[in-house]
Write a protein that holds these residues in place. Structure first.
Motif, PDB file in Angstrom:
ATOM      1  N   PRO A 264     -53.923 -40.997  17.182  1.00  0.00           N
ATOM      2  CA  PRO A 264     -53.782 -40.942  15.713  1.00  0.00           C
ATOM      3  C   PRO A 264     -53.855 -42.295  15.024  1.00  0.00           C
ATOM      4  O   PRO A 264     -53.989 -42.371  13.794  1.00  0.00           O
ATOM      5  CB  PRO A 264     -52.401 -40.299  15.514  1.00  0.00           C
ATOM      6  N   ARG A 265     -53.810 -43.402  15.793  1.00  0.00           N
ATOM      7  CA  ARG A 265     -53.832 -44.737  15.195  1.00  0.00           C
ATOM      8  C   ARG A 265     -55.256 -45.249  15.037  1.00  0.00           C
ATOM      9  O   ARG A 265     -56.166 -44.856  15.761  1.00  0.00           O
ATOM     10  CB  ARG A 265     -53.039 -45.709  16.074  1.00  0.00           C
ATOM     11  N   ASN A 266     -55.431 -46.150  14.094  1.00  0.00           N
ATOM     12  CA  ASN A 266     -56.675 -46.905  13.979  1.00  0.00           C
ATOM     13  C   ASN A 266     -56.599 -48.143  14.876  1.00  0.00           C
ATOM     14  O   ASN A 266     -55.501 -48.617  15.206  1.00  0.00           O
ATOM     15  CB  ASN A 266     -56.931 -47.328  12.532  1.00  0.00           C
ATOM     16  N   THR A 267     -57.749 -48.662  15.206  1.00  0.00           N
ATOM     17  CA  THR A 267     -57.841 -49.786  16.145  1.00  0.00           C
ATOM     18  C   THR A 267     -57.019 -50.986  15.699  1.00  0.00           C
ATOM     19  O   THR A 267     -56.336 -51.628  16.511  1.00  0.00           O
ATOM     20  CB  THR A 267     -59.316 -50.197  16.307  1.00  0.00           C
ATOM     21  N   LYS A 296     -58.680 -43.485  16.731  1.00  0.00           N
ATOM     22  CA  LYS A 296     -59.412 -42.458  15.988  1.00  0.00           C
ATOM     23  C   LYS A 296     -60.607 -42.999  15.200  1.00  0.00           C
ATOM     24  O   LYS A 296     -61.505 -42.238  14.842  1.00  0.00           O
ATOM     25  CB  LYS A 296     -58.464 -41.711  15.045  1.00  0.00           C
ATOM     26  N   ASP A 297     -60.636 -44.322  14.949  1.00  0.00           N
ATOM     27  CA  ASP A 297     -61.745 -44.887  14.171  1.00  0.00           C
ATOM     28  C   ASP A 297     -62.811 -45.539  15.039  1.00  0.00           C
ATOM     29  O   ASP A 297     -63.735 -46.174  14.530  1.00  0.00           O
ATOM     30  CB  ASP A 297     -61.215 -45.896  13.150  1.00  0.00           C
ATOM     31  N   MET A 298     -62.700 -45.357  16.362  1.00  0.00           N
ATOM     32  CA  MET A 298     -63.606 -46.057  17.276  1.00  0.00           C
ATOM     33  C   MET A 298     -65.071 -45.709  17.048  1.00  0.00           C
ATOM     34  O   MET A 298     -65.964 -46.536  17.230  1.00  0.00           O
ATOM     35  CB  MET A 298     -63.234 -45.742  18.723  1.00  0.00           C
ATOM     36  N   LEU A 299     -65.353 -44.475  16.618  1.00  0.00           N
ATOM     37  CA  LEU A 299     -66.740 -44.020  16.486  1.00  0.00           C
ATOM     38  C   LEU A 299     -67.226 -44.041  15.040  1.00  0.00           C
ATOM     39  O   LEU A 299     -68.352 -43.600  14.766  1.00  0.00           O
ATOM     40  CB  LEU A 299     -66.897 -42.616  17.079  1.00  0.00           C
ATOM     41  N   THR A 300     -66.384 -44.573  14.122  1.00  0.00           N
ATOM     42  CA  THR A 300     -66.801 -44.637  12.718  1.00  0.00           C
ATOM     43  C   THR A 300     -66.689 -46.039  12.128  1.00  0.00           C
ATOM     44  O   THR A 300     -67.382 -46.356  11.164  1.00  0.00           O
ATOM     45  CB  THR A 300     -65.937 -43.682  11.859  1.00  0.00           C
ATOM     46  N   ASN A 301     -65.835 -46.864  12.686  1.00  0.00           N
ATOM     47  CA  ASN A 301     -65.608 -48.218  12.176  1.00  0.00           C
ATOM     48  C   ASN A 301     -66.344 -49.211  13.073  1.00  0.00           C
ATOM     49  O   ASN A 301     -66.047 -49.321  14.259  1.00  0.00           O
ATOM     50  CB  ASN A 301     -64.098 -48.502  12.157  1.00  0.00           C
ATOM     51  N   GLY A 493     -71.271 -40.924   8.455  1.00  0.00           N
ATOM     52  CA  GLY A 493     -70.391 -42.023   8.835  1.00  0.00           C
ATOM     53  C   GLY A 493     -70.231 -42.243  10.321  1.00  0.00           C
ATOM     54  O   GLY A 493     -69.567 -43.198  10.736  1.00  0.00           O
ATOM     55  N   LEU A 494     -70.835 -41.378  11.145  1.00  0.00           N
ATOM     56  CA  LEU A 494     -70.717 -41.560  12.594  1.00  0.00           C
ATOM     57  C   LEU A 494     -71.693 -42.632  13.075  1.00  0.00           C
ATOM     58  O   LEU A 494     -72.888 -42.577  12.784  1.00  0.00           O
ATOM     59  CB  LEU A 494     -71.019 -40.241  13.320  1.00  0.00           C
ATOM     60  N   LEU A 495     -71.198 -43.582  13.847  1.00  0.00           N
ATOM     61  CA  LEU A 495     -72.057 -44.632  14.391  1.00  0.00           C
ATOM     62  C   LEU A 495     -73.099 -44.049  15.354  1.00  0.00           C
ATOM     63  O   LEU A 495     -74.188 -44.606  15.503  1.00  0.00           O
ATOM     64  CB  LEU A 495     -71.214 -45.687  15.103  1.00  0.00           C
TER      65      LEU A 495
END
Length: 546
Positions: A264-267, A296-301, A493-495
């Protein structure tokens, strides 16, 4: 006479049709669908191109082939007795064990009496006059049914490269997905493996153990992570068996039906030290956690993805002794997790062996296959065996290899020329009474979990039709448009959408597969099921039932 005819209509049978339903494929989805169709009282015929059941686990018998989902999360969940009866011997079962498991299921349910083997379907056409399907086999025979159900898999159409001279090679050559049943001996042989995707990684690990010389021809390096497989003791299996309800409940709740789901956390919510410790933990654990259980943001950020990519690149540098080879194995054109992540066991260590050589075919392309081996732009190699680990025409490929014709003579291949469209990945407008168990834009991930849900959804629809005297079902075009808008929205937004891969519909070995599209459903499995459940809850108003 009239009463008899009414009974035939209610069960979907008309006197001039051979069957109520034809199922194409006897893999995990086709087998389960056959079980459920029998429960509906439907006369069903399954056509299977192979000589045995198992689908993926029948065809892919190359050395090293195994699950990368935990075994106990992969098997069927619908039969409590089967769960008690079967014991997995490894956390990630090898192909022979999985094939035995599926044969046990076929035995238990006496499935083979309704399966015709060595029966490859070449065409299927909607017959408006009879309101049913005519299916043509490779032998020219024709068979008719009210309903047609495709159980042909998402990764089941192998692709070969287009190198000149492939037919001239005098040694042995194999595609990983068309592996022979007889053993292939590598000891003392000079072996080439072309491809470093998931199947390539698995076969390289095994061939490197005994081959006199193994040369790996790599076009696109992939980010790989450790599988950490282990044996399951009888005591541990009993403990797993006691938790099956919990295991399958967990799979039903996670994003991709695996036992892992995004943190649930961001990087950058944590300190660098906490982040490094978390990544180390994931790298040391079994299975796909480092891919689908990461921040959770690994594939969008982009910055977050650079962090995990840096971490895994350093792991590769630590494991591969030659710095030049290590750099060749580190992807430079995509970040970690934006393509499918192969799981491995000592894969990188293979390149430390004196009998293993890595060739970068982007730097020195393969020019042709010669009678004695492979010629690149700067060298000629001699081989006894060439292994093509060149993957599949994914998602759509198995459909394109069958000539599907719908209403008004429309071809499915033409309808999908610019990308597949569907309603919840299971129905296509203009193709009545055709249901796709693993069509484009179904929720994939841990595939058997998707299979069970989709089979149950199709079965519930057919049961509803029986109860209401309906024998015709077709997706409404406006419902297809709404679903496809949702599919497109999920991909924003998906890398991964910036990367060429089968997940974006790109395959350089297939004509017309060079443009990136939204080739798969990228939303969560719970969201997918909620959409499908709503279609059913509203009385299937997104379908024309007649």
């Amino acid at each position: 006479m009239a009463a008899s005819h009414e009974a035939q209509v209610l069960t979907g049978t008309a006197s001039d049709l051979d069957h109520d339903a034809i199922v194409i494929g006897a893999g995990m989805s086709g087998m389960f669908q056959l079980i459920r169709l029998r429960e509906l009282g439907m006369k069903t015929q399954v056509f299977e191109a192979g000589t045995g059941v198992g689908g993926t686990w029948y065809w892919n018998r190359y050395p090293g082939a195994r699950f990368d989902s935990e075994s106990y999360s992969y098997g069927y969940s619908f039969d409590k007795d089967l769960l008690k009866e079967w014991s997995w011997t490894e956390h990630f079962a090898p192909q022979p064990e999985t094939e035995r498991y599926l044969n046990l299921v076929a035995d238990k349910y006496d499935l083979r009496r309704d399966i015709r083997f060595s029966a490859r379907v070449t065409a299927a056409a909607w017959d408006e006059a009879r309101r049913g399907w005519t299916v043509t086999l490779e032998d020219g025979s024709r068979h008719s049914s009210r309903f047609l159900i495709t159980a042909i898999g998402a990764l089941s159409a192998p692709t070969m490269p287009n190198f000149p001279g492939m037919d001239e090679f005098r040694g042995e050559s194999y595609h990983t997905a068309l592996w022979p049943k007889t053993p292939v001996e590598f000891a003392g042989k000079r072996v080439a493996v072309i491809g470093t995707g998931a199947s390539g990684v698995q076969v390289i690990q095994e061939v490197s153990k005994t081959a006199a010389q193994l040369t790996v021809f790599q076009r696109t390096p992939n980010w790989c992570a450790p599988l950490h497989n282990a044996k399951i003791s009888p005591e541990e299996m009993e403990e797993i068996r006691s938790r099956y309800d919990e295991i399958f409940k967990r799979c039903g709740e996670t994003f991709s039906c695996f036992l892992h789901t995004p943190d649930p956390r961001n990087t950058f919510d944590v300190t660098p030290e906490e982040r490094e410790a978390f990544l180390e933990k994931l790298y040391s654990e079994r299975g796909f956690g480092i891919w689908v259980g990461n921040f959770k943001d690994m594939l969008t950020n982009r910055a977050a993805n650079e962090e995990i990519s840096r971490f895994v690149a350093n792991k590769i540098r630590q494991r591969v002794k030659d710095p030049k080879v290590a750099e060749m194995l580190i992807p430079k054109d995509h970040g970690f997790g934006t393509r499918r992540v192969p799981l491995e066991t000592n894969y990188y260590e293979c390149y430390n062996q004196p009998n293993v050589k890595l060739v970068d075919v982007r730097a020195t392309p393969i020019e042709r296959i010669t009678p004695t081996g492979i010629r690149t732009s700067d060298a000629e190699y001699e081989f006894d065996i060439i292994i093509y680990a060149t993957g599949f025409d994914a998602l759509r490929g198995a459909f394109d290899r069958i000539d599907f014709t719908g209403k008004g003579g429309i071809k499915l291949k033409d309808k999908w020329a610019d990308g597949a469209t569907s309603l919840v990945g299971m129905l296509v407008d203009d193709f009545p009474n055709m249901f796709m168990l693993l069509g484009p834009h179904t929720a994939l991930g841990n595939i058997p979990r998707s299979i069970e849900y989709n089979v149950e959804w199709v079965t519930a629809l057919l049961r509803h039709m029986q109860a209401h005297g309906k024998t015709y079902a077709e997706a409404r075009p406006e419902a297809v448009e709404r679903w496809m808008a949702h599919v497109m929205e999920c991909a924003v937004g998906l890398l991964s959408m910036e990367v060429d891969s089968w997940m974006t519909g790109v395959n350089r070995n297939v004509e017309g597969r060079q443009k990136r599209i939204v080739a798969r459903y990228t939303g969560s499995a719970p969201t997918y099921r909620a959409w499908c459940d709503e279609v059913a809850a509203k009385g299937y108003r997104d379908l024309t039932l007649a």
